[in-house]
Design a protein around this motif. Structure first.
Motif, short mmCIF file in Angstrom:
data_model
loop_
_atom_site.label_atom_id
_atom_site.label_comp_id
_atom_site.label_asym_id
_atom_site.label_seq_id
_atom_site.Cartn_x
_atom_site.Cartn_y
_atom_site.Cartn_z
N GLY A 59 12.87 -8.25 -3.32
CA GLY A 59 11.53 -8.54 -3.81
C GLY A 59 10.50 -7.46 -3.56
O GLY A 59 9.40 -7.50 -4.11
N GLU A 60 10.83 -6.45 -2.77
CA GLU A 60 9.84 -5.42 -2.42
C GLU A 60 9.68 -4.33 -3.48
O GLU A 60 8.61 -3.74 -3.59
CB GLU A 60 10.19 -4.76 -1.10
N LYS A 61 10.72 -4.06 -4.24
CA LYS A 61 10.66 -2.95 -5.19
C LYS A 61 9.53 -3.12 -6.19
O LYS A 61 8.76 -2.18 -6.45
CB LYS A 61 12.00 -2.80 -5.91
N GLU A 62 9.40 -4.30 -6.75
CA GLU A 62 8.33 -4.55 -7.74
C GLU A 62 6.95 -4.43 -7.11
O GLU A 62 6.03 -3.89 -7.71
CB GLU A 62 8.53 -5.93 -8.36
N ILE A 63 6.82 -4.91 -5.89
CA ILE A 63 5.53 -4.80 -5.18
C ILE A 63 5.21 -3.32 -4.95
O ILE A 63 4.08 -2.89 -5.15
CB ILE A 63 5.58 -5.57 -3.84
N ALA A 64 6.23 -2.54 -4.56
CA ALA A 64 6.04 -1.11 -4.35
C ALA A 64 5.63 -0.40 -5.64
O ALA A 64 4.74 0.44 -5.64
CB ALA A 64 7.30 -0.49 -3.77
N LEU A 65 6.30 -0.75 -6.73
CA LEU A 65 5.93 -0.16 -8.03
C LEU A 65 4.47 -0.44 -8.37
O LEU A 65 3.74 0.45 -8.83
CB LEU A 65 6.81 -0.72 -9.14
N ASN A 66 4.04 -1.66 -8.12
CA ASN A 66 2.67 -2.05 -8.45
C ASN A 66 1.64 -1.53 -7.44
O ASN A 66 0.44 -1.63 -7.69
CB ASN A 66 2.57 -3.57 -8.57
N SER A 67 2.09 -0.99 -6.33
CA SER A 67 1.14 -0.49 -5.33
C SER A 67 0.31 0.68 -5.85
O SER A 67 -0.72 1.00 -5.28
CB SER A 67 1.86 -0.11 -4.03
N ILE A 68 0.74 1.29 -6.94
CA ILE A 68 -0.04 2.37 -7.55
C ILE A 68 -1.41 1.85 -8.02
O ILE A 68 -2.37 2.59 -8.11
CB ILE A 68 0.72 3.06 -8.72
N ASN A 69 -1.50 0.54 -8.24
CA ASN A 69 -2.76 -0.07 -8.66
C ASN A 69 -3.62 -0.47 -7.47
O ASN A 69 -4.73 -0.96 -7.66
CB ASN A 69 -2.47 -1.30 -9.53
N ASN A 70 -3.13 -0.30 -6.27
CA ASN A 70 -3.84 -0.67 -5.04
C ASN A 70 -4.32 0.57 -4.33
O ASN A 70 -3.88 0.90 -3.24
CB ASN A 70 -2.91 -1.50 -4.14
N LYS A 71 -5.21 1.28 -4.98
CA LYS A 71 -5.68 2.57 -4.44
C LYS A 71 -6.80 2.32 -3.46
O LYS A 71 -7.23 3.03 -2.72
CB LYS A 71 -6.14 3.47 -5.57
N ASN B 5 0.82 -1.22 0.00
CA ASN B 5 0.00 0.00 0.00
C ASN B 5 0.85 1.26 0.00
O ASN B 5 0.39 2.33 0.40
CB ASN B 5 -0.92 -0.01 1.23
N LEU B 6 2.09 1.15 -0.46
CA LEU B 6 3.03 2.25 -0.40
C LEU B 6 2.55 3.48 -1.16
O LEU B 6 2.69 4.60 -0.70
CB LEU B 6 4.40 1.80 -0.92
N TRP B 7 2.00 3.27 -2.33
CA TRP B 7 1.52 4.41 -3.12
C TRP B 7 0.47 5.19 -2.34
O TRP B 7 0.54 6.41 -2.24
CB TRP B 7 0.95 3.94 -4.47
N TRP B 8 -0.51 4.50 -1.78
CA TRP B 8 -1.57 5.20 -1.03
C TRP B 8 -0.96 5.95 0.15
O TRP B 8 -1.34 7.08 0.43
CB TRP B 8 -2.64 4.22 -0.53
N LEU B 9 -0.03 5.33 0.83
CA LEU B 9 0.53 5.92 2.04
C LEU B 9 1.44 7.11 1.76
O LEU B 9 1.40 8.11 2.48
CB LEU B 9 1.30 4.85 2.81
N LEU B 10 2.24 7.05 0.70
CA LEU B 10 3.30 8.04 0.51
C LEU B 10 3.23 8.88 -0.75
O LEU B 10 4.07 9.77 -0.93
CB LEU B 10 4.67 7.34 0.55
#
Length: 108
Positions: free
Chosen positions: A96-108, A52-57
């Motif tokens: 392994g976290e970088k790709e998950i963080a990149l994709n967090s933009i889709n987890n709004k 949920n990095l995108w939503w948070l930051l």
């Protein structure tokens, strides 16, 4: 069952509360433009934070000539190079976290 509550829509005040059944496991916040996670239940909370990095930051203050996706990718690259307070030029991501963080933009 793990559930989350995203609180406060205003950038800089956002936080995520994490529960297992009805027991609160912890709260994830922003500090120095990165995630702030309590030591207790850290592994579970960090996984949720990265997902949920995108939503948070993220921020809504974007230059007119970049898309939201481009701005997010730039921010991820800066964090991956350790460009943050106290990071000493080491990636802020665990393997392994970088790709998950990149994709967090889709987890709004």
């Amino acid at each position: 069952m793990i559930t989350i509550k995203k609180l406060n829509k205003k950038y800089g005040k956002r936080k995520i509360q994490v529960f297992e059944d009805s027991k609160k496991l912890g709260e994830i916040t922003e500090c120095w433009h990165w995630i702030c996670i309590p030591k207790e239940n850290h592994e579970i909370l960090r996984k949720i934070a990265i997902e949920n990095l995108w939503w948070l930051l993220h921020t809504d203050n974007l230059d007119e000539d970049v898309t939201e996706q481009e701005a997010w990718e730039e921010k991820i690259e800066r964090w991956d190079k350790g460009h943050s307070y106290g990071a000493d030029n080491k990636s802020l991501f665990f393997p392994g976290e970088k790709e998950i963080a990149l994709n967090s933009i889709n987890n709004k």
